[in-house]
Design a protein around this motif. Structure first.
Motif, PDB file in Angstrom:
ATOM      1  N   GLN A   4       0.800  -1.221   0.000  1.00 29.67           N
ATOM      2  CA  GLN A   4       0.000   0.000   0.000  1.00 29.67           C
ATOM      3  C   GLN A   4       0.837   1.277   0.000  1.00 29.67           C
ATOM      4  O   GLN A   4       0.318   2.344  -0.261  1.00 29.67           O
ATOM      5  CB  GLN A   4      -0.949   0.013   1.199  1.00 29.67           C
ATOM      6  CG  GLN A   4      -1.975  -1.102   1.122  1.00 29.67           C
ATOM      7  CD  GLN A   4      -2.915  -1.118   2.316  1.00 29.67           C
ATOM      8  OE1 GLN A   4      -2.683  -0.435   3.304  1.00 29.67           O
ATOM      9  NE2 GLN A   4      -3.953  -1.907   2.211  1.00 29.67           N
ATOM     10  N   ASN A   5       2.129   1.179   0.296  1.00 31.97           N
ATOM     11  CA  ASN A   5       3.007   2.349   0.329  1.00 31.97           C
ATOM     12  C   ASN A   5       3.958   2.331  -0.859  1.00 31.97           C
ATOM     13  O   ASN A   5       4.718   1.385  -1.040  1.00 31.97           O
ATOM     14  CB  ASN A   5       3.809   2.397   1.634  1.00 31.97           C
ATOM     15  CG  ASN A   5       2.919   2.589   2.840  1.00 31.97           C
ATOM     16  OD1 ASN A   5       1.949   3.332   2.793  1.00 31.97           O
ATOM     17  ND2 ASN A   5       3.237   1.902   3.917  1.00 31.97           N
ATOM     18  N   ARG A   6       3.926   3.401  -1.640  1.00 27.93           N
ATOM     19  CA  ARG A   6       4.758   3.488  -2.845  1.00 27.93           C
ATOM     20  C   ARG A   6       6.246   3.444  -2.495  1.00 27.93           C
ATOM     21  O   ARG A   6       7.052   2.914  -3.253  1.00 27.93           O
ATOM     22  CB  ARG A   6       4.408   4.785  -3.580  1.00 27.93           C
ATOM     23  CG  ARG A   6       4.952   4.875  -4.977  1.00 27.93           C
ATOM     24  CD  ARG A   6       4.442   6.159  -5.654  1.00 27.93           C
ATOM     25  NE  ARG A   6       4.700   6.145  -7.075  1.00 27.93           N
ATOM     26  CZ  ARG A   6       5.864   6.506  -7.615  1.00 27.93           C
ATOM     27  NH1 ARG A   6       6.852   6.888  -6.854  1.00 27.93           N
ATOM     28  NH2 ARG A   6       6.026   6.460  -8.920  1.00 27.93           N
ATOM     29  N   SER A   7       6.598   3.989  -1.322  1.00 29.69           N
ATOM     30  CA  SER A   7       8.006   4.058  -0.932  1.00 29.69           C
ATOM     31  C   SER A   7       8.629   2.672  -0.704  1.00 29.69           C
ATOM     32  O   SER A   7       9.847   2.530  -0.752  1.00 29.69           O
ATOM     33  CB  SER A   7       8.163   4.918   0.323  1.00 29.69           C
ATOM     34  OG  SER A   7       7.426   4.359   1.393  1.00 29.69           O
ATOM     35  N   ASN A   8       7.805   1.650  -0.468  1.00 30.41           N
ATOM     36  CA  ASN A   8       8.312   0.294  -0.235  1.00 30.41           C
ATOM     37  C   ASN A   8       8.603  -0.458  -1.528  1.00 30.41           C
ATOM     38  O   ASN A   8       9.216  -1.515  -1.504  1.00 30.41           O
ATOM     39  CB  ASN A   8       7.297  -0.528   0.571  1.00 30.41           C
ATOM     40  CG  ASN A   8       7.100   0.008   1.967  1.00 30.41           C
ATOM     41  OD1 ASN A   8       7.950   0.709   2.502  1.00 30.41           O
ATOM     42  ND2 ASN A   8       5.972  -0.314   2.560  1.00 30.41           N
ATOM     43  N   SER A  40       0.334   8.381  -6.482  1.00 30.59           N
ATOM     44  CA  SER A  40       0.158   8.815  -5.088  1.00 30.59           C
ATOM     45  C   SER A  40       1.041   7.989  -4.155  1.00 30.59           C
ATOM     46  O   SER A  40       1.413   6.859  -4.476  1.00 30.59           O
ATOM     47  CB  SER A  40      -1.306   8.696  -4.676  1.00 30.59           C
ATOM     48  OG  SER A  40      -1.703   7.346  -4.672  1.00 30.59           O
ATOM     49  N   THR A  42       0.361   6.523  -1.320  1.00 32.18           N
ATOM     50  CA  THR A  42      -0.304   5.325  -0.787  1.00 32.18           C
ATOM     51  C   THR A  42      -1.574   5.048  -1.581  1.00 32.18           C
ATOM     52  O   THR A  42      -2.113   5.945  -2.236  1.00 32.18           O
ATOM     53  CB  THR A  42      -0.698   5.503   0.702  1.00 32.18           C
ATOM     54  OG1 THR A  42      -1.657   6.568   0.790  1.00 32.18           O
ATOM     55  CG2 THR A  42       0.502   5.800   1.574  1.00 32.18           C
ATOM     56  N   HIS A  43      -2.035   3.801  -1.506  1.00 31.46           N
ATOM     57  CA  HIS A  43      -3.320   3.421  -2.111  1.00 31.46           C
ATOM     58  C   HIS A  43      -3.900   2.281  -1.285  1.00 31.46           C
ATOM     59  O   HIS A  43      -3.204   1.305  -1.010  1.00 31.46           O
ATOM     60  CB  HIS A  43      -3.132   2.994  -3.564  1.00 31.46           C
ATOM     61  CG  HIS A  43      -4.426   2.885  -4.306  1.00 31.46           C
ATOM     62  ND1 HIS A  43      -5.285   1.834  -4.131  1.00 31.46           N
ATOM     63  CD2 HIS A  43      -5.016   3.724  -5.199  1.00 31.46           C
ATOM     64  CE1 HIS A  43      -6.352   2.015  -4.900  1.00 31.46           C
ATOM     65  NE2 HIS A  43      -6.204   3.167  -5.545  1.00 31.46           N
ATOM     66  N   ILE A  47      -0.508  -0.519  -4.488  1.00 28.41           N
ATOM     67  CA  ILE A  47       0.098   0.290  -5.541  1.00 28.41           C
ATOM     68  C   ILE A  47       0.054  -0.493  -6.854  1.00 28.41           C
ATOM     69  O   ILE A  47       0.382  -1.676  -6.889  1.00 28.41           O
ATOM     70  CB  ILE A  47       1.560   0.638  -5.166  1.00 28.41           C
ATOM     71  CG1 ILE A  47       1.617   1.440  -3.861  1.00 28.41           C
ATOM     72  CG2 ILE A  47       2.256   1.381  -6.306  1.00 28.41           C
ATOM     73  CD1 ILE A  47       0.942   2.783  -3.899  1.00 28.41           C
TER      74      ILE A  47
END
Length: 64
Positions: A4-8, A40, A42-43, A47
């Motif tokens: 759910q986190n783009r940074s991961n 974005s 998060t989603h 993602i």
């Protein structure tokens, strides 16, 4: 890790995704990330990514 986190997520990581036609069953497909399609940070449903084999889906889990 969940998807759910783009940074991961980054290109080259192995992930399990759910393809559009598998959303009802929840069947996952494993592959290596080529492109991150969600802009974005998060989603809630995961993602959206494109795998190296061209399949597109939402990340459910990150394996590496």
């Amino acid at each position: 890790m969940n998807g759910q986190n783009r940074s991961n997520i980054e290109p080259g990581k192995t992930v399990d995704i759910v393809l559009k036609h598998d959303q009802r069953s929840g069947k996952t497909t494993r592959g290596i990330v080529k492109d991150i399609l969600t802009k974005s940070p998060t989603h809630p449903h995961g993602i959206k990514v494109r795998l190296e084999d061209g399949q597109v889906g939402r990340v459910k889990s990150i394996l590496s």
